[in-house]
Write an enzyme that holds these catalytic residues in place. Sequence first.
Site, PDB file in Angstrom:
ATOM      1  N   ARG A  17       4.574  10.155   4.242  1.00  0.00           N
ATOM      2  CA  ARG A  17       3.342   9.675   5.023  1.00  0.00           C
ATOM      3  C   ARG A  17       4.368   8.112   4.249  1.00  0.00           C
ATOM      4  O   ARG A  17       4.843   7.783   4.949  1.00  0.00           O
ATOM      5  CB  ARG A  17       2.356   9.573   4.994  1.00  0.00           C
ATOM      6  CG  ARG A  17       1.371  10.483   5.395  1.00  0.00           C
ATOM      7  CD  ARG A  17       0.087  10.507   4.980  1.00  0.00           C
ATOM      8  NE  ARG A  17       0.082  11.338   3.549  1.00  0.00           N
ATOM      9  CZ  ARG A  17      -1.305  10.247   2.776  1.00  0.00           C
ATOM     10  NH1 ARG A  17      -2.759  10.446   3.174  1.00  0.00           N
ATOM     11  NH2 ARG A  17      -1.335  10.450   1.625  1.00  0.00           N
ATOM     12  N   ASN A  35      -2.391  12.256   7.511  1.00  0.00           N
ATOM     13  CA  ASN A  35      -2.089  13.564   7.253  1.00  0.00           C
ATOM     14  C   ASN A  35      -3.141  14.486   8.506  1.00  0.00           C
ATOM     15  O   ASN A  35      -4.094  13.711   8.641  1.00  0.00           O
ATOM     16  CB  ASN A  35      -2.715  14.567   5.770  1.00  0.00           C
ATOM     17  CG  ASN A  35      -2.035  14.043   4.743  1.00  0.00           C
ATOM     18  OD1 ASN A  35      -0.374  13.859   5.480  1.00  0.00           O
ATOM     19  ND2 ASN A  35      -1.618  13.648   3.875  1.00  0.00           N
TER      20      ASN A  35
END
Length: 90
Positions: A17, A35
């Site tokens: 990320r 996520n």
Amino acid sequence: MIAEIKIIGRVQGVSYRYYTQSKANKLDLKGYVKNQTNGSKIHVVGQSKQIRKLIDWCRNGSPASQVNEMIISYPNETFYQVEDRFVIKR
């Protein structure tokens, strides 16, 4: 242009990320990455050329990640709320 990208593979616990956010910001894109149970989901808004560059980057991702599959869709722009920058959502 808007794209939704579902990344399936080993992308959690490997800074995927954070690398995605960094790459998207360098490409001047807006949206988010978050996520999910079996990977990550990316919503991105920007110029099509820049989005294609992010999609190409996502195929490999962060140094320790392993991308097994990508599912890309292009939703209707009329109903999409845009972030004012590219962020990580938890």
